[in-house]
Design a protein around this motif. Structure first.
Motif, PDB file in Angstrom:
ATOM      1  N   PHE A  24      21.653 -12.935 -13.624  1.00 53.02           N
ATOM      2  CA  PHE A  24      20.648 -11.711 -13.902  1.00 53.02           C
ATOM      3  C   PHE A  24      19.450 -12.477 -14.284  1.00 53.02           C
ATOM      4  O   PHE A  24      19.454 -13.408 -14.843  1.00 53.02           O
ATOM      5  N   PRO A  25      18.283 -11.953 -14.100  1.00 49.17           N
ATOM      6  CA  PRO A  25      17.074 -12.366 -14.414  1.00 49.17           C
ATOM      7  C   PRO A  25      16.921 -12.699 -15.893  1.00 49.17           C
ATOM      8  O   PRO A  25      17.351 -11.887 -16.612  1.00 49.17           O
ATOM      9  N   VAL A  26      16.123 -13.700 -16.378  1.00 51.33           N
ATOM     10  CA  VAL A  26      15.700 -14.225 -17.543  1.00 51.33           C
ATOM     11  C   VAL A  26      14.860 -13.095 -18.142  1.00 51.33           C
ATOM     12  O   VAL A  26      13.862 -12.495 -17.686  1.00 51.33           O
ATOM     13  N   SER A  27      15.044 -12.724 -19.417  1.00 51.39           N
ATOM     14  CA  SER A  27      14.155 -11.851 -20.264  1.00 51.39           C
ATOM     15  C   SER A  27      13.847 -12.456 -21.497  1.00 51.39           C
ATOM     16  O   SER A  27      14.799 -13.070 -22.061  1.00 51.39           O
ATOM     17  N   ASP A  28      12.633 -12.113 -21.838  1.00 48.86           N
ATOM     18  CA  ASP A  28      12.124 -12.934 -23.094  1.00 48.86           C
ATOM     19  C   ASP A  28      13.082 -12.057 -24.242  1.00 48.86           C
ATOM     20  O   ASP A  28      12.843 -12.648 -25.678  1.00 48.86           O
ATOM     21  N   GLU A  29      13.407 -10.899 -24.188  1.00 52.64           N
ATOM     22  CA  GLU A  29      14.266 -10.261 -25.117  1.00 52.64           C
ATOM     23  C   GLU A  29      15.776 -10.926 -25.602  1.00 52.64           C
ATOM     24  O   GLU A  29      16.137 -10.503 -26.431  1.00 52.64           O
ATOM     25  N   TYR A  30      16.187 -11.641 -24.473  1.00 55.35           N
ATOM     26  CA  TYR A  30      17.542 -12.155 -25.091  1.00 55.35           C
ATOM     27  C   TYR A  30      17.289 -13.644 -24.695  1.00 55.35           C
ATOM     28  O   TYR A  30      16.602 -14.453 -24.099  1.00 55.35           O
ATOM     29  N   LYS A  31      18.485 -14.435 -25.415  1.00 55.26           N
ATOM     30  CA  LYS A  31      18.577 -15.903 -25.332  1.00 55.26           C
ATOM     31  C   LYS A  31      20.079 -16.018 -25.099  1.00 55.26           C
ATOM     32  O   LYS A  31      21.105 -15.281 -25.832  1.00 55.26           O
ATOM     33  N   PRO A  32      20.421 -17.418 -24.666  1.00 55.42           N
ATOM     34  CA  PRO A  32      21.814 -17.857 -24.709  1.00 55.42           C
ATOM     35  C   PRO A  32      22.292 -17.829 -25.933  1.00 55.42           C
ATOM     36  O   PRO A  32      22.076 -17.827 -27.336  1.00 55.42           O
ATOM     37  N   GLY A  33      23.936 -17.166 -26.168  1.00 47.70           N
ATOM     38  CA  GLY A  33      24.748 -16.901 -27.079  1.00 47.70           C
ATOM     39  C   GLY A  33      24.324 -15.255 -27.505  1.00 47.70           C
ATOM     40  O   GLY A  33      24.921 -14.938 -28.516  1.00 47.70           O
ATOM     41  N   GLN A  34      23.491 -14.460 -27.058  1.00 46.35           N
ATOM     42  CA  GLN A  34      23.330 -13.241 -27.210  1.00 46.35           C
ATOM     43  C   GLN A  34      24.326 -12.313 -26.335  1.00 46.35           C
ATOM     44  O   GLN A  34      24.341 -13.022 -25.215  1.00 46.35           O
ATOM     45  N   TYR A  35      24.513 -11.124 -26.585  1.00 46.71           N
ATOM     46  CA  TYR A  35      25.409 -10.230 -25.586  1.00 46.71           C
ATOM     47  C   TYR A  35      24.246  -9.346 -24.993  1.00 46.71           C
ATOM     48  O   TYR A  35      23.382  -8.891 -25.602  1.00 46.71           O
ATOM     49  N   VAL A  80      24.571  -5.776 -18.545  1.00 43.69           N
ATOM     50  CA  VAL A  80      23.833  -6.072 -17.184  1.00 43.69           C
ATOM     51  C   VAL A  80      24.552  -4.880 -16.086  1.00 43.69           C
ATOM     52  O   VAL A  80      25.726  -4.949 -16.034  1.00 43.69           O
ATOM     53  N   LEU A  81      23.580  -4.149 -15.363  1.00 44.75           N
ATOM     54  CA  LEU A  81      24.020  -3.273 -14.340  1.00 44.75           C
ATOM     55  C   LEU A  81      24.221  -4.231 -12.976  1.00 44.75           C
ATOM     56  O   LEU A  81      23.387  -4.862 -12.417  1.00 44.75           O
ATOM     57  N   ILE A  82      25.350  -4.121 -12.437  1.00 46.71           N
ATOM     58  CA  ILE A  82      25.876  -4.831 -11.402  1.00 46.71           C
ATOM     59  C   ILE A  82      25.218  -4.302  -9.983  1.00 46.71           C
ATOM     60  O   ILE A  82      25.462  -3.128  -9.878  1.00 46.71           O
ATOM     61  N   GLU A  83      24.386  -4.917  -9.350  1.00 42.59           N
ATOM     62  CA  GLU A  83      23.786  -4.345  -8.038  1.00 42.59           C
ATOM     63  C   GLU A  83      24.300  -4.920  -6.975  1.00 42.59           C
ATOM     64  O   GLU A  83      24.501  -4.277  -5.915  1.00 42.59           O
ATOM     65  N   ARG A  84      25.063  -6.177  -6.756  1.00 37.76           N
ATOM     66  CA  ARG A  84      25.662  -6.606  -5.862  1.00 37.76           C
ATOM     67  C   ARG A  84      26.725  -7.817  -6.028  1.00 37.76           C
ATOM     68  O   ARG A  84      26.714  -8.035  -7.231  1.00 37.76           O
ATOM     69  N   ALA A  85      27.483  -8.158  -5.128  1.00 41.88           N
ATOM     70  CA  ALA A  85      28.269  -9.129  -5.599  1.00 41.88           C
ATOM     71  C   ALA A  85      28.650 -10.021  -4.225  1.00 41.88           C
ATOM     72  O   ALA A  85      28.906  -9.768  -3.176  1.00 41.88           O
ATOM     73  N   THR A  86      29.010 -11.212  -4.702  1.00 43.34           N
ATOM     74  CA  THR A  86      29.602 -12.267  -3.846  1.00 43.34           C
ATOM     75  C   THR A  86      31.114 -12.268  -4.056  1.00 43.34           C
ATOM     76  O   THR A  86      31.734 -11.367  -4.786  1.00 43.34           O
ATOM     77  N   SER A  87      31.979 -13.054  -3.288  1.00 44.07           N
ATOM     78  CA  SER A  87      33.380 -13.036  -3.789  1.00 44.07           C
ATOM     79  C   SER A  87      33.880 -13.554  -4.984  1.00 44.07           C
ATOM     80  O   SER A  87      34.848 -13.571  -5.583  1.00 44.07           O
ATOM     81  N   ALA A  88      32.745 -14.071  -5.712  1.00 40.28           N
ATOM     82  CA  ALA A  88      33.299 -14.847  -6.871  1.00 40.28           C
ATOM     83  C   ALA A  88      31.806 -14.549  -7.865  1.00 40.28           C
ATOM     84  O   ALA A  88      32.211 -14.742  -9.375  1.00 40.28           O
ATOM     85  N   THR A  89      30.912 -13.932  -7.715  1.00 38.74           N
ATOM     86  CA  THR A  89      29.777 -13.888  -8.709  1.00 38.74           C
ATOM     87  C   THR A  89      29.357 -12.383  -8.412  1.00 38.74           C
ATOM     88  O   THR A  89      29.108 -11.851  -7.464  1.00 38.74           O
ATOM     89  N   LEU A  90      28.960 -11.746  -9.945  1.00 37.88           N
ATOM     90  CA  LEU A  90      28.317 -10.578  -9.826  1.00 37.88           C
ATOM     91  C   LEU A  90      26.814 -10.684 -10.255  1.00 37.88           C
ATOM     92  O   LEU A  90      26.407 -11.367 -10.919  1.00 37.88           O
ATOM     93  N   ILE A  91      25.693  -9.980  -9.518  1.00 42.39           N
ATOM     94  CA  ILE A  91      24.371 -10.362  -9.484  1.00 42.39           C
ATOM     95  C   ILE A  91      24.065  -8.766  -9.821  1.00 42.39           C
ATOM     96  O   ILE A  91      24.312  -7.786  -9.421  1.00 42.39           O
ATOM     97  N   GLY A  92      22.980  -9.021 -11.051  1.00 43.92           N
ATOM     98  CA  GLY A  92      22.430  -7.649 -11.497  1.00 43.92           C
ATOM     99  C   GLY A  92      21.304  -7.631 -12.189  1.00 43.92           C
ATOM    100  O   GLY A  92      20.534  -8.826 -12.055  1.00 43.92           O
ATOM    101  N   LYS A  93      20.905  -6.774 -13.026  1.00 41.06           N
ATOM    102  CA  LYS A  93      19.714  -6.696 -13.909  1.00 41.06           C
ATOM    103  C   LYS A  93      20.194  -6.161 -15.042  1.00 41.06           C
ATOM    104  O   LYS A  93      21.128  -5.524 -15.371  1.00 41.06           O
ATOM    105  N   ILE A  94      19.327  -6.335 -16.205  1.00 42.06           N
ATOM    106  CA  ILE A  94      19.559  -6.147 -17.681  1.00 42.06           C
ATOM    107  C   ILE A  94      19.401  -4.563 -17.639  1.00 42.06           C
ATOM    108  O   ILE A  94      18.399  -3.977 -16.706  1.00 42.06           O
ATOM    109  N   ALA A  95      20.463  -3.814 -18.063  1.00 41.89           N
ATOM    110  CA  ALA A  95      20.515  -2.278 -18.026  1.00 41.89           C
ATOM    111  C   ALA A  95      19.581  -1.861 -19.298  1.00 41.89           C
ATOM    112  O   ALA A  95      19.475  -2.269 -20.247  1.00 41.89           O
ATOM    113  N   GLN A  96      18.952  -0.917 -18.779  1.00 36.04           N
ATOM    114  CA  GLN A  96      17.794  -0.193 -19.766  1.00 36.04           C
ATOM    115  C   GLN A  96      18.474   0.809 -20.771  1.00 36.04           C
ATOM    116  O   GLN A  96      19.435   1.263 -20.066  1.00 36.04           O
TER     117      GLN A  96
END
Length: 473
Positions: free
Chosen positions: A443-454, A457-473
């Motif tokens: 999902f796209p990087v956001s200034d509000e979050y960094k690695p190590g945080q929860y 994420v709203l899942i918008e599409r998926a491949t056979s191995a990966t979920l792709i989405g955006k941070i849920a408001q």
């Protein structure tokens, strides 16, 4: 090895070599250490123990084996191609050693235990051979090589758990870590070398496990994976009182209680040992991830008996039903072997129908590779032709592709709680992390979050191995 929809590197029994690096303020006359690991997560965890032991002796590590004074390769014997890669890698090390004769080359782990002195006497590729229960002896063995001798220690132990050694977290992202809770295996699956290379089961005391989890959490880690060849058979008893004991379900709860912000995973489970008590513990605690790796190996009862898996098709299916009943959202992955000794076409179809029954999220799929010294190698003929093994494997993989895609598509439109692990491999504009069910989420990087945080994420599409989405408001 062929693999598909791999959610993490926990279970990959033939992982490519990976150099492990740490920093040390000590100095053993400038001696540099290089450790390269292959195989399962337990091997990588063991390499962290090796690094800890030698860092206490003042060794520092390097990512380049060409400049190392001591080179170790931590090996895997689970499949033939893993051993082949190790041998080829040793030849590369030998070429470097020819230019620098003082370089020490050693083999650690399961191949060391299985082949013992063959490396020293016949192949002359290494100076030192050390089995998985003898790492405390490494400083002494290195000294022997320094004095001009070859060195070997492959003795197995009934007690060694390395519980008192704090592993050096190597190549760590500072967010996820392994905790070894037990060593060895008492299951004698006919195809497997582990009982012979890692010895009998022994469980580490729960107090040291919980302390390690607490220390990791205090250091900023937010996910731990409890490791064992068969974690569900974890059983610790107090030496002072037979009445004080801890089983795996109770250990899970103790680790989960370290903090609600510490995710807990585990690997690997044996179908005969995973209990409803474990499942209810998973259901009770939100921070115990809803993901189980439950190797089936074959969907046919007769083949399971030949494999000495100690359960049948119906038992396994009922265990799946229990998981679905107690933890409806639980993801399940598996291991499958095609073309095992005497497997018929009809029995292969039973494996495909088992896949249809479960619809695994992820699978690790192999054609049978006979390992010397195993019960199967001694008692059964490897009689399924290679082309048949390959064709059956391709059928298993094709079906898993369908099921993996089905499972990821089920997540589209849902909100997943994701632990951010870092940037996506493909783009610094995206973060990646894992969901509760162990799906990789991008999902796209956001200034509000960094690695190590929860983050949700709203899942918008998926491949056979990966979920792709955006941070849920």
């Amino acid at each position: 090895m062929l693999e598909l929809n791999i959610p993490s590197k926990e279970h990959d029994e033939s992982r490519q070599g990976e150099a492990l690096v740490l920093d040390s303020s000590k100095n053993n006359d400038g001696r540099k250490l290089y450790v390269e690991s292959y195989g399962c997560a337990m091997n990588f965890s063991d390499s962290e123990i090796v690094a800890s032991i030698l860092s206490e002796e003042g060794f520092i590590t390097t990512p380049d084996f060409n400049e190392a004074d001591v080179v170790f390769i931590n090996t895997c014997s689970i499949r033939e191609n893993a051993e082949t890669r190790v041998r080829n890698r040793l030849k590369e090390f030998s070429a470097s050693k020819a230019k620098r004769p003082d370089m020490i080359v050693g083999v650690l782990g399961c191949m060391a235990e299985r082949l013992k002195s063959k490396f020293l006497e016949e192949e002359k590729l290494v100076d030192l051979v050390v089995g998985p229960d003898a790492y405390r002896d490494l400083p002494n063995l290195i000294n022997k090589v320094d004095d001009g001798s070859k060195a070997v220690n492959v003795l197995l132990s009934r007690e060694e758990t390395y519980a008192d050694i704090s592993p050096v977290r190597l190549n760590s992202n500072g967010i996820t870590a392994f905790i070894s809770i037990m060593r060895g295996c008492d299951n004698m699956c006919s195809f497997c070398v582990v009982p012979f290379t890692r010895g009998r089961e022994r469980s580490r005391d729960p107090f040291s496990i919980v302390k390690e989890a607490q220390d990791l959490f205090d250091a900023g880690y937010r996910e731990v994976t409890l490791l064992g060849q068969n974690v569900d058979s974890y059983k610790w008893k107090s030496a002072d009182s037979e009445e004080i004991s801890v089983n795996f379900a109770q250990l899970l709860e103790k680790v989960a209680l370290v903090s609600p912000d510490l995710r807990v995973r585990f690997s690997t489970s044996h179908p005969k040992d995973i209990t409803d008590e474990v499942l209810y513990a998973m259901a009770k605690y939100e921070n115990i991830c809803k993901y189980i790796h439950l190797p089936v190996q074959s969907g046919n009862t007769r083949i399971l008996e030949v494999m000495n898996r100690t359960y049948d098709r119906e038992w396994y299916m009922e265990k799946i039903n229990s998981i679905r009943r107690i933890i409806p959202e639980c993801a399940i992955s598996t291991d499958i072997i095609t073309g095992f000794c005497s497997e018929t076409e009809e029995e292969h179809q039973d494996t495909l129908s088992m896949q249809e029954f479960v619809k695994y999220e992820f699978a690790y799929m192999f054609s049978y590779s006979e390992r010397p010294g195993t019960p199967a190698a001694k008692k059964f003929k490897d009689d399924v032709p290679e082309d048949v093994k390959k064709r059956r494997l391709e059928e298993v993989i094709a079906l898993q592709q369908i099921h993996g895609n089905y499972r990821t598509q089920q997540r589209v439109g849902k909100v997943e709680k994701v632990l951010i692990e870092g940037f996506s491999k493909k783009s610094k504009a995206d973060y990646c992390g894992r969901s509760d069910q162990n799906f990789m989420v991008v999902f796209p990087v956001s200034d509000e979050y960094k690695p190590g945080q929860y983050v949700n994420v709203l899942i918008e599409r998926a491949t056979s191995a990966t979920l792709i989405g955006k941070i849920a408001q």
